[in-house]
Design a protein around this motif. Structure first.
Motif, short mmCIF file in Angstrom:
data_model
loop_
_atom_site.label_atom_id
_atom_site.label_comp_id
_atom_site.label_asym_id
_atom_site.label_seq_id
_atom_site.Cartn_x
_atom_site.Cartn_y
_atom_site.Cartn_z
N THR A 181 0.90 -1.21 -0.09
CA THR A 181 0.02 -0.12 -0.07
C THR A 181 0.95 1.14 0.17
N SER A 183 2.25 5.09 0.53
CA SER A 183 2.14 6.22 1.43
C SER A 183 1.16 7.26 0.88
N ASN A 184 0.05 7.77 1.53
CA ASN A 184 -0.39 8.84 1.22
C ASN A 184 0.01 10.16 1.80
N ASN A 185 1.41 10.31 2.15
CA ASN A 185 1.87 11.31 2.65
C ASN A 185 2.44 12.05 1.50
N ASP A 186 1.50 13.26 0.91
CA ASP A 186 2.20 13.97 -0.07
C ASP A 186 2.62 14.97 0.15
N ARG A 212 7.85 10.02 2.16
CA ARG A 212 6.92 9.17 1.16
C ARG A 212 8.12 8.09 0.74
#
Length: 155
Positions: free
Chosen positions: A40, A42-45, A51
């Motif tokens: 999955t 990382s959603n850390n934009d 990320r």
């Protein structure tokens, strides 16, 4: 090239049944197991560097898991398995690897145990109708609580 039996490597209790079945079928047909680990992303934009570091760590952990599982797959099948790592959701990752490799001939999944339904991945694949990036691919769903003796009998 020998035909490949694709198994999605995850932390479910049912995974072992799918792996044992795929390895036994590969052995009896001269095939090979392909293990797919889906990570999955990382959603850390906000912090791209963080990320990238998180995703590198996830990949490293995925590689370690595949190496460990690969030893069992090789012992059971008699052939070195192929390792695949993809980021995303499992159905999308399966479609991607199947579309890219015509030697993948069968997807092996195990149904959930304990009356929880077939499991999220089996449900998603069934809902999608078995189309994988323009290819039709047989899906073998085995009971998630198969014993070694039952695998031997079936495969």
């Amino acid at each position: 090239m020998p035909r490949k039996f694709l198994v999605v490597a995850d932390d479910s209790a049912e995974f072992q049944a799918a792996l044992r079945y795929a390895a036994r079928r590969a052995k009896s047909t001269g095939g090979r197991v392909a293990l797919l680990k889906v990570l999955t992303p990382s959603n850390n934009d906000y912090f791209a560097g963080v990320r990238e570091e998180i995703e590198a760590q996830l990949r490293q952990e995925g590689e370690a898991l595949l190496t460990r599982l690969g030893a069992e797959a090789e012992e059971r099948s008699g052939a070195t398995p192929e390792f695949l790592i993809e980021f995303g959701d499992a159905p999308g990752a399966i479609k991607k690897v199947v579309a890219a490799d015509p030697d993948i001939k069968i997807l092996v999944l195990a149904a959930a145990v304990g009356g929880r339904g077939p499991g999220p991945l089996v449900s998603a694949i069934a809902k999608d109708g078995g189309g994988f990036g323009g290819r039709k691919l047989p899906v073998t769903v085995v009971p998630g609580d198969l014993s070694d003796a039952e695998v031997e009998d079936l495969a």
